[in-house]
Design an enzyme around this catalytic site. Structure first.
Site, PDB file in Angstrom:
ATOM      1  CG  HIS A 108      -2.053  -1.019   1.054  1.00  0.00           C
ATOM      2  ND1 HIS A 108      -3.349  -0.644   0.789  1.00  0.00           N
ATOM      3  CD2 HIS A 108      -2.060  -2.368   1.091  1.00  0.00           C
ATOM      4  CE1 HIS A 108      -4.107  -1.732   0.687  1.00  0.00           C
ATOM      5  NE2 HIS A 108      -3.345  -2.794   0.867  1.00  0.00           N
ATOM      6  CB  CYS A 150      -7.753  -2.997   4.941  1.00  0.00           C
ATOM      7  SG  CYS A 150      -8.566  -4.329   5.842  1.00  0.00           S
TER       8      CYS A 150
HETATM    9  P1  HMG Z   1     -17.997 -14.079  12.177  1.00  0.00           P
HETATM   10  O1  HMG Z   1     -19.038 -13.077  12.509  1.00  0.00           O
HETATM   11  O2  HMG Z   1     -17.088 -14.538  13.251  1.00  0.00           O
HETATM   12  O3  HMG Z   1     -18.643 -15.313  11.416  1.00  0.00           O
HETATM   13  O4  HMG Z   1     -17.115 -13.431  11.014  1.00  0.00           O
HETATM   14  P2  HMG Z   1     -19.101 -16.725  11.986  1.00  0.00           P
HETATM   15  O5  HMG Z   1     -18.132 -17.756  11.493  1.00  0.00           O
HETATM   16  O6  HMG Z   1     -19.321 -16.644  13.467  1.00  0.00           O
HETATM   17  O7  HMG Z   1     -20.509 -16.928  11.280  1.00  0.00           O
HETATM   18  C1  HMG Z   1     -21.582 -16.034  11.576  1.00  0.00           C
HETATM   19  C2  HMG Z   1     -22.557 -16.018  10.410  1.00  0.00           C
HETATM   20  O8  HMG Z   1     -21.911 -15.479   9.266  1.00  0.00           O
HETATM   21  C3  HMG Z   1     -23.077 -17.396  10.003  1.00  0.00           C
HETATM   22  O9  HMG Z   1     -24.435 -17.223   9.552  1.00  0.00           O
HETATM   23  C4  HMG Z   1     -22.236 -17.741   8.819  1.00  0.00           C
HETATM   24  O10 HMG Z   1     -22.858 -18.620   7.886  1.00  0.00           O
HETATM   25  C5  HMG Z   1     -22.052 -16.371   8.186  1.00  0.00           C
HETATM   26  P3  HMG Z   1     -25.680 -17.614  10.475  1.00  0.00           P
HETATM   27  O11 HMG Z   1     -25.473 -19.082  10.770  1.00  0.00           O
HETATM   28  O12 HMG Z   1     -25.520 -16.770  11.714  1.00  0.00           O
HETATM   29  O13 HMG Z   1     -26.828 -17.261   9.631  1.00  0.00           O
HETATM   30  N1  HMG Z   1     -20.819 -16.358   7.417  1.00  0.00           N
HETATM   31  C6  HMG Z   1     -20.715 -16.015   6.115  1.00  0.00           C
HETATM   32  N2  HMG Z   1     -21.615 -15.583   5.219  1.00  0.00           N
HETATM   33  C7  HMG Z   1     -21.172 -15.355   3.963  1.00  0.00           C
HETATM   34  N3  HMG Z   1     -19.879 -15.516   3.576  1.00  0.00           N
HETATM   35  C8  HMG Z   1     -18.952 -15.918   4.459  1.00  0.00           C
HETATM   36  C9  HMG Z   1     -19.362 -16.173   5.785  1.00  0.00           C
HETATM   37  N4  HMG Z   1     -18.700 -16.588   6.882  1.00  0.00           N
HETATM   38  C10 HMG Z   1     -19.582 -16.691   7.856  1.00  0.00           C
HETATM   39  N5  HMG Z   1     -17.677 -16.098   4.077  1.00  0.00           N
HETATM   40  C11 HMG Z   1     -15.683 -13.643   9.093  1.00  0.00           C
HETATM   41  C12 HMG Z   1     -15.962 -14.103  10.517  1.00  0.00           C
HETATM   42  C13 HMG Z   1     -14.318 -14.170   8.700  1.00  0.00           C
HETATM   43  C14 HMG Z   1     -16.745 -14.212   8.181  1.00  0.00           C
HETATM   44  C15 HMG Z   1     -15.723 -12.083   9.061  1.00  0.00           C
HETATM   45  O14 HMG Z   1     -14.827 -11.617  10.014  1.00  0.00           O
HETATM   46  C16 HMG Z   1     -15.376 -11.508   7.720  1.00  0.00           C
HETATM   47  O15 HMG Z   1     -16.128 -11.657   6.759  1.00  0.00           O
HETATM   48  N6  HMG Z   1     -14.228 -10.779   7.613  1.00  0.00           N
HETATM   49  C17 HMG Z   1     -13.777 -10.233   6.351  1.00  0.00           C
HETATM   50  C18 HMG Z   1     -13.084  -8.910   6.535  1.00  0.00           C
HETATM   51  C19 HMG Z   1     -12.535  -8.444   5.226  1.00  0.00           C
HETATM   52  O16 HMG Z   1     -13.010  -8.792   4.164  1.00  0.00           O
HETATM   53  N7  HMG Z   1     -11.484  -7.573   5.272  1.00  0.00           N
HETATM   54  C20 HMG Z   1     -10.869  -7.058   4.084  1.00  0.00           C
HETATM   55  C21 HMG Z   1     -10.068  -8.067   3.316  1.00  0.00           C
HETATM   56  S1  HMG Z   1      -8.447  -8.384   3.992  1.00  0.00           S
HETATM   57  C22 HMG Z   1      -7.434  -7.135   3.313  1.00  0.00           C
HETATM   58  O17 HMG Z   1      -7.929  -6.224   2.707  1.00  0.00           O
HETATM   59  C23 HMG Z   1      -5.945  -7.257   3.456  1.00  0.00           C
HETATM   60  C24 HMG Z   1      -5.248  -7.668   2.139  1.00  0.00           C
HETATM   61  O18 HMG Z   1      -5.534  -6.764   1.088  1.00  0.00           O
HETATM   62  C25 HMG Z   1      -3.733  -7.743   2.368  1.00  0.00           C
HETATM   63  C26 HMG Z   1      -3.161  -6.493   3.044  1.00  0.00           C
HETATM   64  O19 HMG Z   1      -3.308  -5.375   2.512  1.00  0.00           O
HETATM   65  O20 HMG Z   1      -2.594  -6.676   4.128  1.00  0.00           O
HETATM   66  C27 HMG Z   1      -5.706  -9.069   1.695  1.00  0.00           C
HETATM   67 MG    MG Z   2      -4.507  -4.816   0.802  1.00  0.00          MG
END
Ligand code: HMG
Ligand code: MG
Length: 324
Positions: A234, A265
């Site tokens: 970044h 992010c």
């Molecule tokens: P959580 O709330 O702990 O999820 O989130 P959970 O496992 O307890 O599940 C709760 C509910 O969410 C359940 O539904 C699951 O089915 C649903 P319910 O039974 O209650 O109806 N669920 C989902 N639904 C759709 N798609 C899914 C999913 N997973 C669970 N995949 C979780 C945990 C990991 C899902 C959440 O924290 C999350 O989505 N985080 C993503 C954050 C993100 O996207 N950040 C940006 C990307 S990383 C980045 O940008 C860095 C990078 O560029 C590198 C860098 O720059 O360093 C890569």
């Molecule tokens: Mg990134």
């Protein structure tokens, strides 16, 4: 006096061999993250049709890898809640080329959504630090690997490739400096789970050139060669190009970049845009390093997206070449 738009036709750079004792590669792979890392951080939710247009333009520009979207929880990243719809539109439009585009997946639920669509490549994203694991994944540092394990196993069984991202490799906004050894330990865990490639994220853009070279050396000491590493810079502190040059000098040949310099992010305090694809291309072209990517086509895409978002591109090269 010439306008900025007129100046683009002038021969502005002189091709020159760099004077360096360290070698540079003949070619590098640009891993485009704009549609995912870029758009996940925009305030506005971009319509699916605009996202599909952005991605097909980037494909036409020659980008070999385009990370299209994320199968994360839609409440965590509402900007990408349309992931399945977008991939459906892309498959209708460009067929298998869409199925070959990697998507971000944090867990088995995300993997199931990618498998349902017949996608072939996923990217799992972990954190080198405890705090960011909790903020970004709602898991402790150790729990994130427990969440990833079946995701990797099932993806591999299905014949997918799995990229491993590691965030906060060069500094963390809550924890401060991050030890190089801690990054190597976390990266090796992702590789041992089956990551085909490890992308080292400078999530908040604080890395400097010497730190980057020290990181690559530490991975080499742990038996991880540059062929398995990518760099994800970044540009928060304006160091991304210097860091790229330093990384190329020690053998890295895959770089993540985002058209227009979009990015950030939503769960990382002070993370701004990624290294802009066109800024990277400008430097690589000057050095005679091949990418297969058409600079003008990328700039046109960034301008198209800037218009769609109602703001000028963050990329210096896009602004200079487009006169914006
Ligand atoms: P959580 O709330 O702990 O999820 O989130 P959970 O496992 O307890 O599940 C709760 C509910 O969410 C359940 O539904 C699951 O089915 C649903 P319910 O039974 O209650 O109806 N669920 C989902 N639904 C759709 N798609 C899914 C999913 N997973 C669970 N995949 C979780 C945990 C990991 C899902 C959440 O924290 C999350 O989505 N985080 C993503 C954050 C993100 O996207 N950040 C940006 C990307 S990383 C980045 O940008 C860095 C990078 O560029 C590198 C860098 O720059 O360093 C890569
Ligand atoms: Mg990134």
């Amino acid at each position: 006096m010439s306008t900025a738009a007129e100046r683009v036709d002038l021969p502005m750079t002189v091709a020159a061999e760099p004077i360096t004792t360290l070698p540079l590669p003949d070619a590098v792979t640009i891993y485009e993250v704009g549609p995912r890392d870029g758009l996940q951080n925009e305030k506005a939710v971009v319509p699916v049709a605009v996202k599909a247009e952005m991605i097909t333009r980037l494909l036409d520009a020659g980008l070999p890898v385009i990370e299209a979207t994320s199968f994360v929880h839609p409440k965590w990243v509402p900007q990408l809640a349309d992931a399945a719809e977008l991939m459906g539109v892309l498959v209708d439009r460009i067929g298998d080329a869409a199925r070959r585009m990697p998507v971000l997946v944090p867990n088995e639920r995300g993997l199931d959504r990618a498998l349902d669509l017949g996608l072939e490549h996923i990217a799992v994203f972990g954190s080198a630090t405890e705090t960011f694991a909790q903020k970004n994944l709602n898991r402790s540092y150790d729990e994130q690997f427990t969440m990833f394990e079946p995701t990797f196993a099932r993806a591999k069984e299905a014949g997918m490739t799995v990229r491993g991202y590691l965030s906060m490799c060069f500094g963390d906004p809550w924890e401060g400096s991050v030890e190089v050894d801690a990054v190597v330990r976390a990266g090796v865990r992702l590789l041992e789970l089956g990551a085909d490639q490890l992308s080292l994220g400078d999530t908040i853009g604080v890395a400097t050139a010497g730190h980057v070279q020290a990181m690559v050396a530490a991975f080499a000491d742990a038996g991880v060669g540059t062929d398995r590493l990518a760099m994800h810079f970044h540009d928060t502190y304006g160091q991304a190009l210097a860091n790229t040059l330093a990384a190329m000098q020690v053998g890295i040949t895959t770089f993540d970049a985002s058209a227009g310099g979009l990015g950030g992010c939503p769960y990382a305090k002070s993370a701004t845009g990624n290294l802009a694809t066109e800024d990277l291309l400008w430097m690589l072209q000057g050095l005679g390093i091949g990418t297969g990517v058409d600079l003008d086509a990328v700039v046109a895409t960034s301008v198209f997206m800037a218009d769609a978002l109602g703001k000028a591109p963050a990329s210096a090269v896009a602004r200079a070449l487009s006169g914006q």
